[in-house]
Design an enzyme around this catalytic site. Sequence first.
Site, PDB file in Angstrom:
ATOM      1  CG  ASP A 127      11.388  -8.334 -24.817  1.00 48.91           C
ATOM      2  OD1 ASP A 127      10.845  -9.256 -24.174  1.00 48.91           O
ATOM      3  OD2 ASP A 127      10.768  -7.533 -25.505  1.00 48.91           O
ATOM      4  CD1 TRP A 186       8.927  -5.850 -22.674  1.00 50.34           C
ATOM      5  CD2 TRP A 186       7.756  -4.027 -23.250  1.00 50.34           C
ATOM      6  NE1 TRP A 186       7.816  -5.771 -21.858  1.00 50.34           N
ATOM      7  CE2 TRP A 186       7.090  -4.668 -22.182  1.00 50.34           C
ATOM      8  CE3 TRP A 186       7.206  -2.868 -23.788  1.00 50.34           C
ATOM      9  CZ2 TRP A 186       5.894  -4.174 -21.644  1.00 50.34           C
ATOM     10  CZ3 TRP A 186       6.024  -2.380 -23.259  1.00 50.34           C
ATOM     11  CH2 TRP A 186       5.380  -3.018 -22.200  1.00 50.34           C
ATOM     12  CG  ASP A 187      13.922  -6.723 -28.015  1.00 54.01           C
ATOM     13  OD1 ASP A 187      14.430  -5.795 -27.365  1.00 54.01           O
ATOM     14  OD2 ASP A 187      14.318  -7.897 -27.943  1.00 54.01           O
ATOM     15  CG  LEU A 188       8.899  -7.491 -31.940  1.00 51.42           C
ATOM     16  CD1 LEU A 188       7.777  -8.513 -31.772  1.00 51.42           C
ATOM     17  CD2 LEU A 188       9.451  -7.545 -33.366  1.00 51.42           C
ATOM     18  N   GLY A 198      11.568  -1.165 -31.922  1.00 50.91           N
ATOM     19  CA  GLY A 198      11.994  -1.046 -33.312  1.00 50.91           C
ATOM     20  C   GLY A 198      11.087  -0.154 -34.131  1.00 50.91           C
TER      21      GLY A 198
END
Lengths: 406, 406
Positions: free
Chosen positions: B131, B160-162, B165
């Site tokens: 991220d 960005w990770d979230l 997901g």
Amino acid sequence: MLGKLRVIEGAAFVAAPSCGLYLAQFGAEVIRFDQIGGGPDYHRWPLAPGGASFYWEGLNKGKKSIAIDLTTSAGRELAVAVVCAAGEAAGLFVTNYPPHGFLSYQALRPVRKDIICVRVMGWPDGSPALDYTVNAAAGLPLMTGPVDHDAPVNHVLPAWDLLCGSYAAFALLAAERDRRETGAGREIRVPLSDLAAATLSNLGCVAEVMSRGVDRGRLGNDLYGTFGRDFMTASGCRVMVCAITPRQWSALVTALDLGEAVAALESRLGVAFARDESARFQHRRELFALLEPVFASRSIDSLAAALDAAGVTWSRYQSVHTAVTTDARLFTRNPLFERVSQPSGFDYPSAGPPATLVGTARRPLAPAPRLGQHTDEILASVLGLSAAAIGRLHDAGVVSAPEAFA
Amino acid sequence: MLGKLRVIEGAAFVAAPSCGLYLAQFGAEVIRFDQIGGGPDYHRWPLAPGGASFYWEGLNKGKKSIAIDLTTSAGRELAVAVVCAAGEAAGLFVTNYPPHGFLSYQALRPVRKDIICVRVMGWPDGSPALDYTVNAAAGLPLMTGPVDHDAPVNHVLPAWDLLCGSYAAFALLAAERDRRETGAGREIRVPLSDLAAATLSNLGCVAEVMSRGVDRGRLGNDLYGTFGRDFMTASGCRVMVCAITPRQWSALVTALDLGEAVAALESRLGVAFARDESARFQHRRELFALLEPVFASRSIDSLAAALDAAGVTWSRYQSVHTAVTTDARLFTRNPLFERVSQPSGFDYPSAGPPATLVGTARRPLAPAPRLGQHTDEILASVLGLSAAAIGRLHDAGVVSAPEAFA
């Protein structure tokens, strides 16, 4: 993948429109209705030189547009009819309209019993919130920014809006899957505030502050609980470097030729950095002191070669303009992008879906619609209206034909 | 809604595990496999006093856990067998394992022809990114933070990770819908870097820098292109205030009793702030000068009452600890949260799904599993192994029974 779905979007700003965008990019027919003349996001910055909104056309690529006078009861009835139109894979509505107005679930359900309504909200009680107010309430701006800064630092990426949009697309498909098995529609509400609260739970932050009784505090650009920070190189280029796994750490030590120095530090401290992420965080100042002179003494080109050869997880900091105009992997040679002529009159590379369906060619990219571009088509194909009936709606000012952007 | 789905998660960190979490929260059976002793995220901060990871248990609530020695070929074969196990609504795999290893699509497809594999990646070419490195490359840290700050400011939320997901959960359901119609599985790759690039396109930022030829520059806490900023109140409490729609602007002017002053400014400048968001941005310094003394002269309590009565979009800035321990809407009275005893030994409120299924009671919240808690159950129910066969796997050290956390 979603070629049979028809989704109606009655929405503004980022969250619900990005939900519709993701669905359209996977092949769904996404029909967006707007007030004649444009909704509250129709002139949102950034703007093209001619005044059209790059933002609006970015979020509405590949959708169909119908322009309706929603201030009239005839227009509102028309919007409800479009939302509730027949079709096995239709009756799917994404919106940020308030939960108690003419597009409430209670108003829609009598028209289409199995309607699925995904409603993006601010607070669950209906009171207003935006990404930036939710973020302030959730505590992140007080953790962001330089350690010695004494005021909150807002994020510039509307992260909660974006999370909400993709989560809403997920929720819509979950509800549609359920409807095919049970026949039942439903309303799903996704408040930005609940997304923020749930995320703080999911990342362990709720437990953290309850367990410790105090806040984490500002860490500047250091990653929490692991190894990561920005470093300045000899060439004045700044880089972000992370090492959150043993492999990433070993790669970094190898790339910077710091094996002996790190081993000496490990021996002095009695830790093993490669297998102990916590130690890398707790002793980060000592580690930073080892790494800083290496970065500061070497040019970015020499460092880049060494870091990439070792497989280090790192990146230059660069501006959006530099990224867009020079970064081959992100933009200039990224197959995600295709040059498309947009309603703004500007011709530029736009992105398709951020997912790659391996083995399947990317669909050609469609531009955003002009406002009302598909008004007549939608009235005919979705509602089955005759040309005469469509003409009467135009005459009464209830709908509008394509308008020039801006 | 997803009660029939069985999803296998072979993943670490935020993106893919949050995908699995969202699926589990909607009723899917989500089985997470991990290396015996835990994967690279098993000890990630924040930590409980006893050393268990609040982060790990936050992201893995309600999942099942099987612990496998993935360093052995027998363990790897077992993982592939679990991923590819039979079942109409199974064969769904979410992972961040590399695209060319033992969990590649090429390796899985011969075992289950219709396998659906959603693979979270860093860069699409397989090179590593996180991220924070993607964010540096995308340009946002140079736009974040105080106007006069001369270094990048990282975000603290792994946005960005979230986004990855929730988008992965959406992509998985899209692929599963398609599979039910066509019988075909597929691999979908979701690189963090492509999510960032596509988002900059979706929000109009790509067009902006290409059209203008320069970067936007830092705006501190001001919202771009509209009205929003932080203000300090007499009581020393800072608030974030936004007005992006005509209604929000009118509410703000009313709440602060600034009608006359704003009208005088509008007359002097020849603009109409209520209907012109651009004007509110372009003349924000004059507007801030009108608002600042009002905020500075009134207490937060008096302001809060006036702002809420008028329906202004605003929030206090507060820390995570304050939010978690005192904010009724976000946390202390939020029905999203339920107190659950977690494997860390700590008993605290955890969040269910951030979506509210209106008219449906929330399902009781399940804690995260202990590592390997469901090893035997999964071997029996998913793979149909006998007690003797399971015993042999234990004896050979290929699988592990429930372990204590930490």
